[in-house]
Design a protein around this motif. Structure first.
Motif, PDB file in Angstrom:
ATOM      1  N   ASP A   1       7.103   0.175   2.185  1.00  0.00           N
ATOM      2  CA  ASP A   1       7.097  -1.241   1.809  1.00  0.00           C
ATOM      3  C   ASP A   1       7.719  -1.387   0.434  1.00  0.00           C
ATOM      4  O   ASP A   1       7.464  -0.573  -0.457  1.00  0.00           O
ATOM      5  CB  ASP A   1       5.663  -1.775   1.804  1.00  0.00           C
ATOM      6  CG  ASP A   1       5.609  -3.296   1.824  1.00  0.00           C
ATOM      7  OD1 ASP A   1       5.955  -3.913   0.790  1.00  0.00           O
ATOM      8  OD2 ASP A   1       5.226  -3.858   2.857  1.00  0.00           O
ATOM      9  N   THR A   2       8.536  -2.411   0.262  1.00  0.00           N
ATOM     10  CA  THR A   2       9.254  -2.575  -1.005  1.00  0.00           C
ATOM     11  C   THR A   2       8.711  -3.711  -1.858  1.00  0.00           C
ATOM     12  O   THR A   2       9.267  -3.982  -2.922  1.00  0.00           O
ATOM     13  CB  THR A   2      10.749  -2.835  -0.729  1.00  0.00           C
ATOM     14  OG1 THR A   2      10.882  -4.012   0.088  1.00  0.00           O
ATOM     15  CG2 THR A   2      11.383  -1.655  -0.012  1.00  0.00           C
ATOM     16  N   ARG A   3       7.652  -4.376  -1.417  1.00  0.00           N
ATOM     17  CA  ARG A   3       7.159  -5.506  -2.211  1.00  0.00           C
ATOM     18  C   ARG A   3       6.534  -5.014  -3.524  1.00  0.00           C
ATOM     19  O   ARG A   3       5.973  -3.924  -3.599  1.00  0.00           O
ATOM     20  CB  ARG A   3       6.171  -6.336  -1.413  1.00  0.00           C
ATOM     21  CG  ARG A   3       4.803  -5.720  -1.218  1.00  0.00           C
ATOM     22  CD  ARG A   3       3.952  -6.527  -0.250  1.00  0.00           C
ATOM     23  NE  ARG A   3       4.349  -6.268   1.123  1.00  0.00           N
ATOM     24  CZ  ARG A   3       3.817  -6.902   2.170  1.00  0.00           C
ATOM     25  NH1 ARG A   3       2.894  -7.855   1.990  1.00  0.00           N
ATOM     26  NH2 ARG A   3       4.207  -6.603   3.382  1.00  0.00           N
TER      27      ARG A   3
END
Length: 445
Positions: free
Chosen positions: A333-335
Motif C-alpha cells: 500500500d502506498t498511502r
C-alpha cells in the motif's frame, strides 16, 4: 487472485531476510531460471520447485496471509533463501494465475489454517485458578518487598560504587524476581545493570529508573485500591498474564515499522511491529520473541496492509495486541498516514502516561516536519513543524544507528516529510518516513 493484484515491492520482500547473506542469496533466486511448477492460489499462497545442488528440487510454499514459510531445504534460517527467491519471483509477476494448490503445498496450507484457527475454550477450574493466583500474588509481594529494601539500601549508600560493582549483583537480583514469578520486574532490574556503563549522566538516569521501579513496587502493594484499568497495567508491568480478554478490532492494518532489539543479557531478541488501523485510527504494537541467532517468526515489512483482527491486551495503555484471524493476504500500500504537529504529539504522550506511568514512549506520526541536523552533525537533531515554531529533539533509543538520521535528511532534501516514530520523555525516535511525492515508505536505520 485479488491479493496478488497488489504485489509487494522488492524492498518489502528483502526486509523479511534474517541477515545480509540471506538477502543476497535470495536475490540470486529471484528470477525464473531455477524455478519450476510455480503457482499461486486465490486464498493468498504461492509455491514452486527450486533447483538446488541435489537431484531433487526443493519444494517451497509461502502463505502470504502470515507471511509463513515451508521449504524442504535443510536451512535453519527463517525465511530461507528459497522462500525469499519465490517471493521475489512473485513480486516481479513471475508466478501465474490462481490455480489449486498441489497436494504437497495444500497439505501444509490446510494444517496451518487449522492451527491458526481460534481454539475452543474448555472447562475452567475456577477455584484452582483462584488458589494459584493467590499463591503467585504472595510470592510477588515478597519479591517486591525484597526489591524495595535493596533500592533503599542503594540510595542510602550512594551510587558511586555502581561502576565498579558491575552487572553481576543486578543479575542476581533479577534472578530473585524470577523466583518470585515477576518476570516484568526481573526485566527492569536487568536494565538497571546496564546503566552505569552508558556514559556521562548515568547516576541521574539510574535514579530516574529507581523512582519508576519504586512507583511500580508501591502500585503492586496497593493494587487493590487502584482503578481497574490502572491495576491491569500494574499487573502487566509486573509480568502477570492478562486475566481477561481485551477489545478485538477488525481493521485494515498498515505496517508502520518493524525492528529488533536484544535484551540486556543478550538471551532474547524482541521484534516490535507497529500497526495503524486505517479505519479505526488505532495504533497497535505486536511483539514477538526469538533466541539469539534466530529472528522471531513474525515478520511484516513496512508498507504492507493486512485485513485482520487485533486482540488488544488489557493494560499497557491499550497498545499491546495479538493478531488473530486474517481475512486476506497482506498487500502493498502506498498511502501516507496523516500526521500531527509536535505539540499534539507531546500531548498524546502525556495522555498515555496517565494510563501507564511506566510508558517510555507513544507511537506518533509527525507531519509535515522538517529534519534539522545538529551543529555537531550526529547530535542535537530536531524535527520542526513545517508550518509552525515548535520542534522535537531526536533521540535514538535502543542503540538505533545514526545512519537513519542521514537517510531522513536525504529523503527530505530540506523539505517537509511525514515521519512515524516513538515519542518519549527524551525525544522522538524516527523509524519510518514518507516523502510527499514518494510512493513507498522508507524504513530508517
Amino acid at each position: 487472485m485479488t491479493e496478488q493484484g497488489v504485489r509487494w515491492t522488492t524492498e518489502q520482500v528483502l526486509a523479511l531476510a534474517p541477515d545480509e547473506a540471506s538477502r543476497k542469496a535470495g536475490g540470486r533466486l529471484g528470477g525464473a531460471g531455477p524455478w519450476s511448477q510455480t503457482g499461486g492460489s486465490a486464498s493468498g499462497a504461492v509455491w514452486g520447485w527450486c533447483k538446488g545442488s541435489g537431484s531433487t528440487p526443493y519444494r517451497t510454499v509461502v502463505d502470504l496471509t502470515g507471511p509463513a514459510y515451508k521449504c524442504s531445504c535443510p536451512s535453519r534460517k527463517f525465511p530461507c533463501k528459497h522462500a525469499l527467491g519465490l517471493l521475489l519471483l512473485w513480486a516481479a509477476e513471475g508466478v501465474g494465475d490462481p490455480v489449486d494448490a498441489p497436494d504437497w503445498a495444500g497439505e501444509w496450507l490446510t494444517e496451518r489454517a487449522a492451527k491458526t484457527a481460534r481454539p475452543v475454550a474448555g472447562p475452567v477450574d475456577e477455584e484452582g485458578a483462584r488458589r494459584r493466583a493467590l499463591r503467585r500474588a504472595e510470592r510477588i509481594g515478597a519479591g517486591v518487598t525484597e526489591l524495595e529494601q535493596r533500592l533503599v539500601d542503594l540510595v542510602r549508600a550512594g551510587l558511586a560504587g555502581q561502576e565498579q560493582a558491575g552487572y553481576a549483583p543486578w543479575e542476581e537480583t533479577a534472578a530473585r524476581m524470577v523466583d518470585a514469578q515477576a518476570p516484568g520486574l526481573a526485566s527492569r532490574v536487568r536494565e538497571l545493570g546496564t546503566i552505569p556503563g552508558c556514559g556521562p549522566g548515568w547516576p541521574a538516569r539510574m535514579l530516574e529508573e529507581f523512582a519508576l521501579l519504586h512507583l511500580l513496587d508501591r502500585a503492586w502493594l496497593g493494587a487493590s485500591g487502584l482503578p481497574e484499568p490502572l491495576a491491569a497495567t500494574v499487573r502487566s508491568r509486573v509480568g502477570l498474564p492478562s486475566s481477561g480478554e481485551g477489545e478485538t478490532v477488525r481493521d485494515h492494518w498498515l505496517v508502520l515499522a518493524q525492528y529488533d532489539s536484544a535484551s540486556p543479557d543478550g538471551r532474547l531478541i524482541t521484534r516490535r511491529i507497529w500497526l495503524h488501523g486505517l479505519g479505526s485510527g488505532r495504533p497497535a504494537l505486536v511483539l514477538d520473541f526469538g533466541p539469539p541467532g534466530r529472528p522471531p517468526g513474525s515478520a511484516l515489512p513496512v508498507g504492507l496492509v493486512l485485513e485482520a483482527e487485533a486482540r488488544f491486551r488489557p493494560g499497557s495503555a491499550g497498545l499491546r495486541a495479538d493478531l488473530g484471524e486474517r481475512f486476506a493476504a497482506a498487500a502493498a500500500d502506498t498511502r501516507v498516514p496523516a500526521g500531527v504537529g509536535t505539540q499534539e504529539a507531546l500531548a498524546a504522550y502525556g495522555d498515555a502516561l496517565r494510563e501507564d506511568p511506566w510508558l517510555e514512549s507513544w507511537p506518533v506520526v509527525l507531519g509535515p516536519v522538517i529534519p534539522i541536523p545538529g551543529e555537531s552533525g550526529d547530535g542535537g537533531w530536531q524535527l520542526a513543524d513545517a508550518q509552525g515554531e515548535f520542534a522535537l529533539p531526536v533521540h535514538l533509543a535502543g542503540g538505533r544507528p545514526r545512519s537513519g538520521l542521514w537517510q531522513l535528511a536525504a529523503l527530505s532534501g530540506g523539505g517537509p516529510v511525514t515521519v512515524f516514530g516513538e515519542c518519549g520523555h527524551r525525544g522522538f525516535t524516527p523509524l519510518t518516513a514518507w516523502h510527499p511525492q514518494g510512493a513507498e515508505p522508507v524504513a530508517l536505520g
